[in-house]
Every structure is written in structure tokens, then in C-alpha cells.
Design a protein around this motif. Structure first.
Motif, PDB file in Angstrom:
ATOM      1  N   VAL A 294     -25.785  23.544  20.966  1.00  0.00           N
ATOM      2  CA  VAL A 294     -27.026  23.505  20.679  1.00  0.00           C
ATOM      3  C   VAL A 294     -27.607  22.154  19.907  1.00  0.00           C
ATOM      4  CG1 VAL A 294     -28.269  24.671  18.642  1.00  0.00           C
ATOM      5  CG2 VAL A 294     -26.469  25.874  19.688  1.00  0.00           C
ATOM      6  N   ARG A 295     -28.875  21.778  20.789  1.00  0.00           N
ATOM      7  CA  ARG A 295     -29.345  20.618  20.512  1.00  0.00           C
ATOM      8  C   ARG A 295     -29.852  20.354  18.710  1.00  0.00           C
ATOM      9  NH1 ARG A 295     -33.669  19.452  25.042  1.00  0.00           N
ATOM     10  NH2 ARG A 295     -35.186  20.300  23.083  1.00  0.00           N
ATOM     11  N   PRO A 296     -29.968  19.224  18.244  1.00  0.00           N
ATOM     12  CA  PRO A 296     -30.596  19.205  17.104  1.00  0.00           C
ATOM     13  C   PRO A 296     -31.696  19.887  16.557  1.00  0.00           C
ATOM     14  CG  PRO A 296     -29.665  17.015  17.744  1.00  0.00           C
ATOM     15  CD  PRO A 296     -29.742  17.916  18.783  1.00  0.00           C
ATOM     16  N   ASP A 297     -32.730  20.174  17.532  1.00  0.00           N
ATOM     17  CA  ASP A 297     -33.769  20.969  17.312  1.00  0.00           C
ATOM     18  C   ASP A 297     -33.635  22.486  17.550  1.00  0.00           C
ATOM     19  OD1 ASP A 297     -33.506  21.075  19.860  1.00  0.00           O
ATOM     20  OD2 ASP A 297     -35.279  20.401  20.365  1.00  0.00           O
TER      21      ASP A 297
ATOM     22  N   ASP B  32     -27.615  19.229   8.572  1.00  0.00           N
ATOM     23  CA  ASP B  32     -27.420  17.601   8.588  1.00  0.00           C
ATOM     24  C   ASP B  32     -28.196  17.085   9.911  1.00  0.00           C
ATOM     25  OD1 ASP B  32     -25.642  18.259  10.415  1.00  0.00           O
ATOM     26  OD2 ASP B  32     -23.831  17.355   9.807  1.00  0.00           O
ATOM     27  N   GLY B  33     -28.763  17.865  10.498  1.00  0.00           N
ATOM     28  CA  GLY B  33     -29.605  17.146  11.620  1.00  0.00           C
ATOM     29  C   GLY B  33     -28.593  17.185  13.267  1.00  0.00           C
ATOM     30  N   ARG B  34     -27.308  17.315  12.868  1.00  0.00           N
ATOM     31  CA  ARG B  34     -26.467  17.070  13.960  1.00  0.00           C
ATOM     32  C   ARG B  34     -26.737  18.360  15.112  1.00  0.00           C
ATOM     33  NH1 ARG B  34     -20.523  15.495  12.432  1.00  0.00           N
ATOM     34  NH2 ARG B  34     -20.921  16.974  10.610  1.00  0.00           N
ATOM     35  N   GLY B  35     -26.323  18.120  16.252  1.00  0.00           N
ATOM     36  CA  GLY B  35     -26.074  19.422  17.327  1.00  0.00           C
ATOM     37  C   GLY B  35     -24.808  19.919  16.876  1.00  0.00           C
ATOM     38  N   VAL B  36     -24.664  21.267  17.400  1.00  0.00           N
ATOM     39  CA  VAL B  36     -23.438  21.957  17.302  1.00  0.00           C
ATOM     40  C   VAL B  36     -22.924  22.545  18.411  1.00  0.00           C
ATOM     41  CG1 VAL B  36     -22.633  23.937  16.149  1.00  0.00           C
ATOM     42  CG2 VAL B  36     -24.487  22.674  14.973  1.00  0.00           C
TER      43      VAL B  36
ATOM     44  N   ILE C 280     -32.487  23.956  20.013  1.00  0.00           N
ATOM     45  CA  ILE C 280     -32.619  24.648  21.510  1.00  0.00           C
ATOM     46  C   ILE C 280     -31.233  24.520  21.959  1.00  0.00           C
ATOM     47  CG2 ILE C 280     -33.458  23.985  23.737  1.00  0.00           C
ATOM     48  CD1 ILE C 280     -35.383  25.218  21.582  1.00  0.00           C
ATOM     49  N   VAL C 281     -30.829  25.558  22.832  1.00  0.00           N
ATOM     50  CA  VAL C 281     -29.521  25.679  23.465  1.00  0.00           C
ATOM     51  C   VAL C 281     -29.544  24.860  24.729  1.00  0.00           C
ATOM     52  CG1 VAL C 281     -27.884  27.124  24.853  1.00  0.00           C
ATOM     53  CG2 VAL C 281     -29.059  27.936  22.736  1.00  0.00           C
ATOM     54  N   ALA C 282     -28.578  23.860  24.870  1.00  0.00           N
ATOM     55  CA  ALA C 282     -28.599  22.879  25.847  1.00  0.00           C
ATOM     56  C   ALA C 282     -27.596  23.386  26.795  1.00  0.00           C
ATOM     57  CB  ALA C 282     -28.211  21.440  25.505  1.00  0.00           C
ATOM     58  N   TRP C 283     -26.919  24.178  26.708  1.00  0.00           N
ATOM     59  CA  TRP C 283     -25.632  24.722  27.668  1.00  0.00           C
ATOM     60  C   TRP C 283     -25.122  25.985  27.045  1.00  0.00           C
ATOM     61  CZ3 TRP C 283     -20.497  25.010  26.693  1.00  0.00           C
ATOM     62  CH2 TRP C 283     -19.722  25.399  27.690  1.00  0.00           C
ATOM     63  N   ALA C 284     -24.744  26.857  27.660  1.00  0.00           N
ATOM     64  CA  ALA C 284     -23.970  27.815  27.271  1.00  0.00           C
ATOM     65  C   ALA C 284     -23.057  28.622  28.391  1.00  0.00           C
ATOM     66  CB  ALA C 284     -24.858  29.092  26.900  1.00  0.00           C
ATOM     67  N   SER C 285     -21.814  29.009  28.115  1.00  0.00           N
ATOM     68  CA  SER C 285     -20.919  29.687  29.031  1.00  0.00           C
ATOM     69  C   SER C 285     -20.853  31.120  28.608  1.00  0.00           C
ATOM     70  CB  SER C 285     -19.881  28.750  29.048  1.00  0.00           C
ATOM     71  OG  SER C 285     -18.535  29.403  29.854  1.00  0.00           O
ATOM     72  N   ASP C 286     -20.761  31.983  29.849  1.00  0.00           N
ATOM     73  CA  ASP C 286     -20.304  33.251  29.616  1.00  0.00           C
ATOM     74  C   ASP C 286     -18.969  33.582  29.636  1.00  0.00           C
ATOM     75  OD1 ASP C 286     -23.049  34.380  29.541  1.00  0.00           O
ATOM     76  OD2 ASP C 286     -23.375  34.395  31.511  1.00  0.00           O
ATOM     77  N   ARG C 287     -18.166  32.638  30.076  1.00  0.00           N
ATOM     78  CA  ARG C 287     -16.821  32.913  30.518  1.00  0.00           C
ATOM     79  C   ARG C 287     -16.015  31.922  29.431  1.00  0.00           C
ATOM     80  NH1 ARG C 287     -19.487  32.831  34.947  1.00  0.00           N
ATOM     81  NH2 ARG C 287     -18.671  30.631  35.271  1.00  0.00           N
ATOM     82  N   ARG C 288     -14.519  31.806  29.728  1.00  0.00           N
ATOM     83  CA  ARG C 288     -14.015  30.751  29.140  1.00  0.00           C
ATOM     84  C   ARG C 288     -14.532  29.552  29.374  1.00  0.00           C
ATOM     85  NH1 ARG C 288      -9.426  27.364  30.238  1.00  0.00           N
ATOM     86  NH2 ARG C 288      -7.965  27.482  28.453  1.00  0.00           N
ATOM     87  N   PRO C 289     -14.898  28.916  28.287  1.00  0.00           N
ATOM     88  CA  PRO C 289     -15.588  27.452  28.644  1.00  0.00           C
ATOM     89  C   PRO C 289     -14.957  26.517  29.429  1.00  0.00           C
ATOM     90  CG  PRO C 289     -15.338  28.133  26.109  1.00  0.00           C
ATOM     91  CD  PRO C 289     -14.502  29.014  26.787  1.00  0.00           C
TER      92      PRO C 289
ATOM     93  N   TRP D 152     -27.758  15.178  27.322  1.00  0.00           N
ATOM     94  CA  TRP D 152     -28.521  15.103  25.984  1.00  0.00           C
ATOM     95  C   TRP D 152     -28.052  14.200  24.963  1.00  0.00           C
ATOM     96  CZ3 TRP D 152     -32.888  17.035  26.647  1.00  0.00           C
ATOM     97  CH2 TRP D 152     -33.469  17.867  27.556  1.00  0.00           C
ATOM     98  N   PHE D 153     -26.809  13.912  24.787  1.00  0.00           N
ATOM     99  CA  PHE D 153     -26.244  13.065  23.816  1.00  0.00           C
ATOM    100  C   PHE D 153     -25.854  11.746  24.197  1.00  0.00           C
ATOM    101  CE2 PHE D 153     -26.194  17.351  22.024  1.00  0.00           C
ATOM    102  CZ  PHE D 153     -26.586  17.109  20.787  1.00  0.00           C
TER     103      PHE D 153
END
Length: 513
Positions: free
Chosen positions: A475-478, A432-436, A480-489, A501-502
Motif C-alpha cells: 500500500v502506498r502512503p496515500d 505516520d505517512g509511510r507505505g505498508v 492506494i494499493v500498488a501491488w497485490a498477490s492472490d497466492r503465496r507472495p 514506487w519507492f
């Protein structure tokens, strides 16, 4: 008045139109050609290779299966999403006509890969791509007007006006030129277009050839240039290092084409009849910016280069997917400050890299001793595991990385196709074109963390079959990963990234949709 007028109904213009239409923008596409069909757009002369990055873009919008069908690739050419590990690529591609052996590519060394339905390389043709995109655009309410030749454009702080030869005008808040390497929009808007002049004239043709069996299949580097014998008899590509002297200066005659083919191939083949022929060069040029006021450029309108390796189509689709959601957010008044400026900032270096990649191939193909020495070195390198893997990263689009304000090694790269325990894939969530926002934590740490983003970010929580050691991903709508966390968010870090980004401030009592 439309939200956006796009000039050019090729793959890039239609891709952008679909992205904007998906976001609810009113879009008009103007195309000079009266119809979509041309012998130069169907296989084999119109054959192109879609990279993994482009195939993923179609997959994330629900268009991969229609594209596989239109491309005649319903034979398992897609990826294997049920595998435990990503499958090795079936094709390796080439550098300057020197083929990569897919068995030598180290799949484990490619960053952040997961199994996906999208193939690593999809052979298709321009008409198949445009057919799928046109059908999608129609479903989304995009209007396409053909037979329109643009003669003038003007703009002010509120929008742009496009004038058609003959008197009709079209108004929009934004104008995007996707009208190819000889872009009228680029010229009329006054964009600076700089780069390097050509080294060769390239030819593609379909002809009746006596002595066809004397030509070796596929790519052939010779002491006089390069020729490509395509699988369908009579279809030939060739490159003659004449400094680009013949390109579009005159219609190539049978005698001229025969002389070039004989010289480049070193054979005495005869052209009995030429059904169709076209020329191109390796001129490598790029605009200094992709935006001037209310006018933007994408695809070949913003950058041109040799078609070697199919990088032009893939780079253009990448432009469209990057620009689409940013321009839509701007149209709807939802964009944070400077979001649209990130289009040039992110995509200009990618095209610059592609231009250099093209120049490097041309340098290695020249019919002279220095280039032939380079060929020897390149063949040795791509014969190694590391060399083949490096080349494949470039050809597949895996090398693309944006600065998104995060130091995480996944941030700024294309998101892996995470598979949640309920069977949902990331690609399913992006149609649907949204970020996730993917939250892999057991206690759903990000739930209830934001407001104002409900129409633009989909929240999904739960364990993944393979989370790559991550706690959460935005994840951005395109894709691309905008942010990621290796641990508990970290909710605060997530909200900063989402705000970047939003663009909408958060309160703590609203759950993401």
C-alpha cells in the motif's frame, strides 16, 4: 528557504501541508484572508459532504475522530469496524437533485470493501475540516501566515520565489497553488485553463423569509431550475439558468434574490431581510497539466466545476493526498525517476471525470423539455439496484482507479481496511505517512526482502480476519494499493513494485521496519 511554499490555507492547502509536514518537510502556507472564520464556511451555508475516500484519508492519519467531534457527528455517524460485513450506507446522496435510496444500493457489488471506522458519507462544514487540519499542521511544525496577498512568482531549476504585495518574498524549492478557482498562482505561472462556460448562476443565502413553510425541504427540481431548503430556517440554495450572467458581476440585492427564489420555487415567498448571500456557477475548467517546472497546482486551482454533489472538496483532498508523499519523496531525494509526474497522470483524469459528472447533472437540470425527459430516465435508473449502486460508486469515490503497472483488480484502488489477528488495522499502520507491506502468509514470505525502504515502508505480517483471498498487499502512503498477490507472495514481483514506487534497489538481508 523552505522545502515547499503552499499558497492557500483552505482544506486542500492544509491537507497537503499536513502530508508534507508528516514526511519531515519544512512547509510555509500563505493565505490571503486575515482570519479563518467566515459565515460561508460554517453550517449550513458551509456544509459539505465528505465521501468515503476523503473520510478514509482522515482516518489513515488519525484525524477522523477529531473531525467527527468538530462536525457534531459523535452520534455513531462513523462506520462499524467490528461488523462482519461492511454496513449499508446511511445516505445515498443525489444526482442533479434526485435522491438515491440507500436501501437500493447493493453493498456486495462494491469492490473490495471491508468494515472500517470511516463513514461512507460524512456531513460536515468547511470550518470543521479546516480546524482539524490546522491543528494537525501546527503539531507537525507547519507555519501558516495569513493576510498575505501574492503579487508575483518566479522560478528556476532550483526553486521558486513568491512575492507578497508590499515587498516581502518567500523562497522554496517547490511552490504549490491551492488558492482556489480564481488562483493567482495558476495565472502568474501561465497554466492553460480550458473547459466550458456556465449554464446557471447559483446562490446561497441566509435570509428572513415570510412564507418559509411554502418551500419544500431539501432538493427541489422545478420547471424553472432548482432550489434547496436547508434544515435551518432561512438558509436557501438555488440555481437560475441564466448562463451564469449574474455570478460576481454585482452584489445580489434583496429584490433580485426574491425574484429568483419566487421564479425558481413557484411560490410567492417574501424576503424581509438578507443577512448574507453569495453566488457561484457551473463553469467547468481544468488546467492541461498540474505541473510547470517547480510550480504545481491542486484543488480548485487546477479544476473548477459546479459544487453539486460536493465533488470539488473531495477531489481536492484526493489531489493533496496523492501529491503529498510524492513531493516529499522528491524533496528528500528518495523519489524514483518520474514519480512526481505520476501526480498529473493519475489525478488529471479523475478531475476530468468529475467535470463531466458535473456537466451531466447540469444537463439534466435545465428547465426545458429535453432535460425533463432525461430526469425521467435517470429517476427510473436510480430506482433500480444496479443504477443506485453505480451512482453511489461515483459519489463515494469507489470508482477511482489508477494505472499502477499491475493487472491485479485491487491494484490502483483504495486499500480495504484489513484487520490483523492481533487487532491492528491497516489504518492504524498508516498514521505516520509511510507505505505498508501486509504479508498474510504463514511463513512471512516478504520478510528480509528489501533495503533502503525502511523509512518509507512499514512491514506487517500475520493472518487477517478477512484477507479477501490475498497473500500480500503493498500500500502506498496515500492508501492506494500498488501491488497485490492472490497466492503465496512472490518476493521478486513485490520488489519490482516497491522499486517502482519507492525507488531504492534491494538486497536480500535487510528486514523492512
Amino acid at each position: 528557504m523552505h522545502d515547499v511554499v503552499i499558497v492557500g490555507a483552505g482544506p486542500v492547502g492544509l491537507s497537503l501541508a499536513c502530508e508534507l509536514g508528516l514526511a519531515g518537510c519544512s512547509v510555509l502556507v500563505l493565505e490571503r484572508e486575515p482570519g479563518p472564520h467566515s459565515p460561508l464556511r460554517v453550517a449550513p451555508l458551509g456544509m459539505r459532504g465528505l465521501s468515503a475516500a476523503s473520510a478514509e484519508a482522515f482516518y489513515r492519519r488519525g484525524m477522523l475522530q477529531p473531525l467527527l467531534t468538530a462536525s457534531g457527528a459523535d452520534d455513531g455517524s462513523g462506520g462499524n469496524p467490528d461488523a462482519d460485513e461492511p454496513s449499508p450506507p446511511r445516505r445515498g446522496g443525489h444526482f442533479a437533485g434526485m435522491m438515491l435510496d440507500p436501501a437500493k444500493i447493493d453493498v456486495a457489488a462494491l469492490p473490495f470493501r471491508l468494515p472500517t471506522p470511516a463513514p461512507e458519507l460524512l456531513m460536515t462544514d468547511l470550518e470543521a475540516v479546516e480546524t482539524v487540519l490546522s491543528e494537525q499542521a501546527s503539531k507537525l511544525g507547519v507555519e501558516v501566515k495569513r493576510g498575505v496577498t501574492v503579487s508575483a512568482i518566479s522560478q528556476n531549476g532550483e526553486g521558486a520565489v513568491v512575492a507578497q504585495a508590499g515587498g516581502d518574498t518567500y523562497e522554496a524549492r517547490w511552490l504549490v497553488g491551492c488558492d482556489g478557482g480564481r488562483s493567482t498562482v495558476r495565472r502568474l505561472a501561465g497554466f492553460d485553463f480550458v473547459g466550458t462556460e456556465p449554464q446557471f448562476t447559483g446562490y446561497v443565502m441566509h435570509a428572513a423569509i415570510a412564507g418559509w413553510e411554502k418551500l419544500r425541504p431539501w432538493f427541489n427540481l422545478t420547471p424553472k431550475g432548482l432550489y434547496i431548503r436547508m434544515p435551518t430556517e432561512g438558509h436557501i440554495g438555488m440555481m437560475d439558468f441564466d448562463g451564469g450572467a449574474f455570478d460576481r458581476s454585482q452584489q445580489p440585492t434583496r429584490d433580485h434574490l426574491q425574484a429568483v427564489l419566487r421564479r425558481v420555487s413557484g411560490t410567492d415567498v417574501t424576503l424581509n431581510d438578507v443577512h448574507i448571500a453569495s453566488t457561484f456557477t457551473d463553469r467547468a475548467m481544468q488546467t492541461t497539466t498540474y505541473r510547470q517546472g517547480r510550480v504545481l497546482l491542486a484543488g480548485d486551482a487546477a479544476h473548477i466545476h459546479s459544487p453539486l454533489g460536493g465533488q470539488g472538496l473531495n477531489t481536492g483532498i484526493g489531489d493533496a493526498v496523492n501529491l503529498g508523499w510524492k513531493l516529499a519523496a522528491t524533496v528528500h531525494g528518495q523519489a524514483p525517476d518520474g514519480l512526481l509526474d505520476t501526480y498529473t497522470r493519475e489525478r488529471h483524469p479523475i478531475a476530468a471525470g468529475v467535470l463531466d459528472w458535473s456537466r451531466a447533472q447540469v444537463a439534466a437540470m435545465k428547465p426545458e423539455p429535453h432535460a425533463q425527459a432525461i430526469q425521467t430516465v435517470v429517476r427510473d435508473l436510480i430506482g433500480t439496484r444496479d443504477g443506485a449502486t453505480y451512482m453511489f460508486e461515483r459519489l463515494s469515490g469507489s470508482w477511482i482507479h489508477y494505472d499502477v503497472g499491475s493487472e491485479h483488480p485491487l491494484a490502483g484502488r483504495s486499500a480495504p481496511d484489513f484487520l490483523l489477528e492481533d487487532g491492528t488495522r491497516l489504518g492504524d499502520l498508516m498514521q505516520d505517512g509511510r507505505g505498508v507491506a501486509l504479508d498474510f502468509s504463514i511463513d512471512r514470505c516478504l520478510q528480509g526482502s528489501a533495503t533502503g525502504w525502511e523509512s518509507r515502508i512499514r512491514y506487517a505480517a500475520g493472518p487477517a480476519r478477512n484477507d479477501l483471498g490475498l497473500g500480500a498487499v503493498l500500500v502506498r502512503p496515500d492508501g492506494i494499493v500498488a501491488w497485490a498477490s492472490d497466492r503465496r507472495p512472490d518476493r521478486e514481483a513485490f520488489e519490482r513494485a516497491a522499486g517502482l514506487w519507492f525507488g531504492t534497489p534491494h538486497t536480500a538481508d535487510t528486514v523492512l521496519a
